[in-house]
Write a protein that holds these residues in place. Structure first.
Motif, short mmCIF file in Angstrom:
data_model
loop_
_atom_site.label_atom_id
_atom_site.label_comp_id
_atom_site.label_asym_id
_atom_site.label_seq_id
_atom_site.Cartn_x
_atom_site.Cartn_y
_atom_site.Cartn_z
N GLY A 176 0.82 -1.21 0.00
CA GLY A 176 0.00 0.00 0.00
C GLY A 176 0.85 1.26 0.00
N ALA A 177 0.25 2.39 -0.32
CA ALA A 177 0.96 3.66 -0.39
C ALA A 177 1.16 4.24 1.01
CB ALA A 177 0.17 4.64 -1.23
N THR A 178 2.22 5.03 1.17
CA THR A 178 2.42 5.83 2.37
C THR A 178 2.23 7.28 1.97
OG1 THR A 178 4.04 4.23 3.12
CG2 THR A 178 4.03 6.37 4.21
N ILE A 179 1.38 7.99 2.71
CA ILE A 179 1.04 9.34 2.31
C ILE A 179 1.50 10.33 3.39
CG2 ILE A 179 -0.89 10.89 1.75
CD1 ILE A 179 -2.45 8.39 0.85
N ASN A 180 2.14 11.40 3.00
CA ASN A 180 2.57 12.43 3.93
C ASN A 180 2.27 13.81 3.34
OD1 ASN A 180 3.94 13.70 6.11
ND2 ASN A 180 5.69 14.00 4.75
N PRO A 181 1.54 14.72 4.03
CA PRO A 181 0.89 14.49 5.33
C PRO A 181 -0.25 13.49 5.21
CG PRO A 181 0.42 16.69 4.47
CD PRO A 181 1.35 16.07 3.51
N SER A 182 -0.49 12.82 6.35
CA SER A 182 -1.53 11.78 6.35
C SER A 182 -2.89 12.40 6.08
CB SER A 182 -1.60 11.11 7.71
OG SER A 182 -0.31 10.73 8.09
N PRO A 183 -3.72 11.71 5.31
CA PRO A 183 -5.08 12.22 5.10
C PRO A 183 -5.87 12.15 6.40
CG PRO A 183 -4.74 10.11 3.98
CD PRO A 183 -3.45 10.46 4.62
N PRO A 184 -6.85 13.04 6.59
CA PRO A 184 -7.64 12.98 7.81
C PRO A 184 -8.38 11.65 7.91
CG PRO A 184 -8.50 14.61 6.25
CD PRO A 184 -7.26 14.05 5.65
N LYS A 185 -8.51 11.16 9.14
CA LYS A 185 -9.23 9.89 9.33
C LYS A 185 -10.72 10.13 9.10
CE LYS A 185 -6.04 7.29 12.10
NZ LYS A 185 -4.91 8.24 12.04
N VAL A 186 -11.37 9.21 8.38
CA VAL A 186 -12.81 9.41 8.15
C VAL A 186 -13.60 8.36 8.90
CG1 VAL A 186 -12.76 10.67 5.97
CG2 VAL A 186 -12.52 8.16 5.96
#
Ligand code: GRF
Length: 222
Positions: free
Chosen positions: A212-222
C-alpha cells in the motif's frame, strides 16, 4: 570468497556510522559478507578507530600526497586488491572516482547516498529536499557509475519530511534508515540475490511487505 563470504573493502572519509552498521551486520555468524579492509583518504577519520576496534585491517591513502586522481586511485586499488576484495562499499567516501576506476570495478562497487535518487544528487541533500518542499526524502544504496550519484538502485528507504524539520532533524531520520538499508543491500548481494540488467538492479527477494501507499501528510481519518 573466504568461507563463502563476500570479501568487502569499505572506503571512508569520516565518522563511519555506516561503516559501523556494516561491521555490526558482518559480526553475525550467518551474514554472507566480511569486511577485509577499511581504507580512508583522511588520516583522522573516526571510522578508522571503529574498524580497529573490530579488528579489521585499515589503511590510509591520503589523496593530497598524489599528483592527480589516477595516481591516488592506483594506490587505492593496490590496497583494495591486496585484501582480496570482491566488492567495494563506499561509506561517506568524499572523493569522486574516475571513469577508469569505476569501470574497472563495474557492478562490484556500491555507494550509499542520503536522498531518494535520482533526486538530490550531490551535497546538502536534506537542506535541498526541505527547500524543494517535497514530502518524502530518504536514502539509496546503488551501484556506482562514472556520473556522480548515478547507477542501478539496489535498496531505498523513504522517510516523511515533517513541517518543522531542519537539515539536522531530517538528516537524523534518514541516517537511521541508512544504517538499516546498507546492511540489507550487502546481505542481498552476498546472497547472490541482486543482478544488474542494464541500468536496473533486479533483486530476487521474497517480500511480505504490504504494498500500500504511504502518504505524507496523512489524510484525515474518516
Ligand atoms: C552518510 O550520510 C552517507 O549517506 C553519505 O555520507 C554520510 C556518511 O556518514 N554518503 P558516516 O561516515 O557513514 O557516518
Amino acid at each position: 570468497m573466504a568461507g563463502g563470504r563476500l570479501q568487502v573493502a569499505v572506503l571512508i572519509s569520516g565518522r563511519g556510522s555506516n561503516l559501523q552498521a556494516l561491521i555490526d551486520a558482518c559480526a553475525k555468524a550467518d551474514f554472507p559478507a566480511e569486511i577485509v579492509r577499511v581504507i580512508s583518504n583522511e588520516a583522522d577519520a573516526g571510522g578508522l578507530d571503529k574498524a580497529a576496534e573490530a579488528g579489521i585491517p585499515t589503511a590510509v591513502v591520503p589523496h593530497r600526497d598524489y599528483p592527480d586522481r589516477p595516481a591516488f586511485e592506483a594506490e587505492l586499488d593496490k590496497e583494495i586488491r591486496a585484501a582480496g576484495t570482491e566488492l567495494i562499499a563506499l561509506a561517506g567516501f568524499m572523493r569522486l572516482l574516475t571513469e577508469g576506476f569505476v569501470d574497472a570495478w563495474r557492478d562490484r562497487l556500491i555507494n550509499i547516498h542520503p536522498s531518494l535518487l535520482p533526486a538530490f544528487k550531490g551535497l546538502h541533500t536534506h537542506e535541498r529536499a526541505i527547500d524543494a518542499g517535497v514530502r518524502f526524502s530518504g536514502c539509496t544504496v546503488h551501484y556506482v557509475r562514472p556520473a556522480m550519484d548515478e547507477g542501478p538502485i539496489i535498496v531505498q528507504a523513504a522517510v516523511p519530511i515533517l513541517a518543522d524539520d531542519d537539515a539536522d532533524s531530517l538528516g537524523g531520520r534518514v541516517l537511521a534508515q541508512e544504517h538499516l538499508i546498507y546492511p540489507l543491500a550487502l546481505r542481498l548481494i552476498g546472497e547472490g540475490k541482486v543482478r544488474v540488467d542494464g541500468e536496473r538492479a533486479i533483486v530476487d527477494e521474497v517480500t511480505d511487505q504490504p504494498t500500500g501507499a504511504t502518504i505524507n501528510p496523512s489524510p484525515p481519518k474518516v
